[in-house]
Design a protein around this motif. Structure first.
Motif, mmCIF file in Angstrom:
data_model
loop_
_atom_site.group_PDB
_atom_site.id
_atom_site.type_symbol
_atom_site.label_atom_id
_atom_site.label_comp_id
_atom_site.label_asym_id
_atom_site.label_seq_id
_atom_site.Cartn_x
_atom_site.Cartn_y
_atom_site.Cartn_z
ATOM 1 N N ALA A 40 0.828 -1.202 0.000
ATOM 2 C CA ALA A 40 0.000 0.000 0.000
ATOM 3 C C ALA A 40 0.863 1.253 0.000
ATOM 4 C CB ALA A 40 -0.930 -0.005 1.210
ATOM 5 N N ALA A 41 1.924 1.267 0.811
ATOM 6 C CA ALA A 41 2.812 2.433 0.849
ATOM 7 C C ALA A 41 3.490 2.653 -0.500
ATOM 8 C CB ALA A 41 3.863 2.245 1.944
ATOM 9 N N THR A 42 3.900 1.571 -1.149
ATOM 10 C CA THR A 42 4.561 1.689 -2.454
ATOM 11 C C THR A 42 3.610 2.256 -3.507
ATOM 12 O OG1 THR A 42 5.963 -0.210 -1.895
ATOM 13 C CG2 THR A 42 5.844 0.427 -4.201
ATOM 14 N N LEU A 43 2.403 1.740 -3.557
ATOM 15 C CA LEU A 43 1.431 2.188 -4.568
ATOM 16 C C LEU A 43 1.012 3.639 -4.348
ATOM 17 C CD1 LEU A 43 -0.782 -1.031 -4.777
ATOM 18 C CD2 LEU A 43 0.714 -0.121 -6.570
ATOM 19 N N VAL A 44 0.711 3.980 -3.106
ATOM 20 C CA VAL A 44 0.312 5.372 -2.835
ATOM 21 C C VAL A 44 1.471 6.321 -3.107
ATOM 22 C CG1 VAL A 44 -0.447 6.967 -1.032
ATOM 23 C CG2 VAL A 44 -1.464 4.687 -1.192
ATOM 24 N N GLY A 45 2.683 5.896 -2.752
ATOM 25 C CA GLY A 45 3.838 6.734 -3.056
ATOM 26 C C GLY A 45 3.994 6.992 -4.541
#
Length: 435
Positions: A134-139
């Protein structure tokens, strides 16, 4: 694009050495402190201390890669490939970078706990995977709409704040959505509550789904509205799932995992103690129990390390790396009633003042001659004043000592009974009783 090319130019490859160095150097002391020995689930939970930092690294790497794709016009130059197909191979090394950081944290905690047994742990691993992705995609989405000089630090700081700060909030459900309670899991008689895993996965899964939708639909107004609804739904479902959890997402470990023997008294231990240590603990429990029973102290039929002893059982609070000297205080503690619920609610508990004296007296009675004054403050379980009162008790006849002990144990079981005073033997009986 060739895999070696992706790895060579990926932000994840460049950030990985810094993340691993940070985990080993800056977090090394935290990861190696207070790990429940020999328990794989505890090592996995404790490794969660590194999760906010791994998520922050993934968000920053995702922001850089998303901005690089946007600036390079990658989404408009390949009409055959979808935006998801273009983004996935670029973001995958970033997510793997976060996973490697967590793997190093896990290895550090497991070595500190002296175990590789019980690994891997599906529950913590699933929470980590969901939040890292989730952190990778939102980033990556942040990187596509903002300049790199703004997107990278914004993604890094925001991800860290959102995954670390909820652990300090009074609303416990927030911390469980971002895995903030995992680092408190678990004592050897506890397991991770599945609701914490389900709630976190509902949240991270919704965020991932919303991010993929925005990547595929290029951030159109309709896609943005649907993404907000999906994210809100994930927060609602996850929050509802963990609503009844306390600050620690744990529950009692099933008693079926205990290893019991057929001796008298029966001793039930967790398998993490191993055969050699278990043999030492069982022999010492029976020695202490036999000594106390021979001196008039009633001992239970069974001692168990389970969190919820049943009828005829007493809780044995020895650590997973127990040694022979740890057993006597554990048996003594098992013979005294646990603080009742009323005391844990903060109600007056007058018998609490007698617990230290009873502990000191039992410790002395379990000694070689049953009357040697105990050293003050053994294991921090009683004070010098408690030891002095125990010496006073030991000067009495055995019948008087046992009567005081039974009355004190009864008083310790509720909040309404004051403890009996310690009788004074006087000079006439000094040194004559207790043996």
């Amino acid at each position: 694009m060739l895999l070696r090319t992706v790895l060579r130019i990926s932000a994840g490859t460049r950030i990985l050495p810094f993340l691993l160095g940070f985990v080993l150097v800056a977090l090394g002391d935290e990861l190696t402190a207070f790990v429940t020995p020999a328990y794989g689930l505890a090592a996995a939970g404790h490794a969660g201390l590194a999760l906010p930092f791994a998520c922050a690294a993934c968000a920053a790497g995702g922001a850089w890669e998303g901005g690089r794709l946007q600036r390079g016009g990658a989404f408009g130059r390949s009409p055959v490939r979808s935006a998801t197909a273009i983004t996935t191979p670029v973001l995958l090394p970033v997510a793997v970078m976060g996973a490697l950081g967590m793997a190093v944290a896990l290895g550090t905690a497991a070595l500190a706990g002296g175990t590789v047994h019980g690994l891997p742990q599906p529950g913590p691993f699933a929470v980590w995977a969901g939040l890292l992705l989730a952190a990778t995609l939102v980033g990556s989405l942040v990187g596509r709409v903002l300049a790199p000089v703004v997107a990278v630090p914004l993604a890094l700081v925001s991800s860290f704040v959102l995954t670390s700060y909820p652990a300090a909030f009074d609303s416990y459900w927030l911390r469980h959505l971002v895995g903030g309670g995992l680092s408190d899991c678990c004592a050897v008689d506890q397991v991770l509550d599945g609701r914490a895993v389900t709630g976190s996965l509902a949240f991270s899964g919704a965020v991932c789904a919303a991010a993929v939708l925005l990547i595929r639909r290029r951030g159109t107004p309709l896609a943005l509205a649907v993404a907000l609804v999906v994210t809100a739904g994930g927060i609602a479902v996850g929050g509802w799932t963990v609503r009844d959890l306390g600050p620690e997402p744990v529950r009692a470990r099933p008693a079926g995992a205990l290893v019991c023997d057929g001796g008298r008294p029966r001793v039930c231990l967790w398998p993490e103690l191993g055969s050699a240590r278990s043999a030492v603990v069982r022999a010492e429990v029976r020695r202490v129990a036999e000594t106390l029973a021979g001196r008039g102290v009633t001992v239970p039929e069974s001692f168990t390390m389970g969190a919820r002893p049943g009828p005829g059982e007493a809780g044995l609070g020895v650590p997973a790396d127990a040694r022979a000297q740890d057993v006597l205080p554990a048996v003594v503690g098992a013979l005294l009633p646990r603080a009742p619920d009323c005391a844990r609610r903060g109600e007056p508990y007058p018998a609490a003042v007698a617990a230290g004296t009873a502990t000191a007296w039992l410790t002395a009675r379990a000694g070689p001659d049953g009357g040697t004054p105990p050293p003050a403050g053994v294991g921090g379980r009683f004070t010098e004043a408690d030891a002095a009162r125990a010496v006073q008790l030991l000067r009495l006849p055995d019948e008087a000592q046992l009567a005081w002990y039974r009355a004190t144990a009864a008083a310790l079981a509720d909040c309404g009974t004051p403890p009996p005073p310690v009788p004074y033997a006087g000079t006439a009986t000094a040194g004559g009783g207790g043996r």
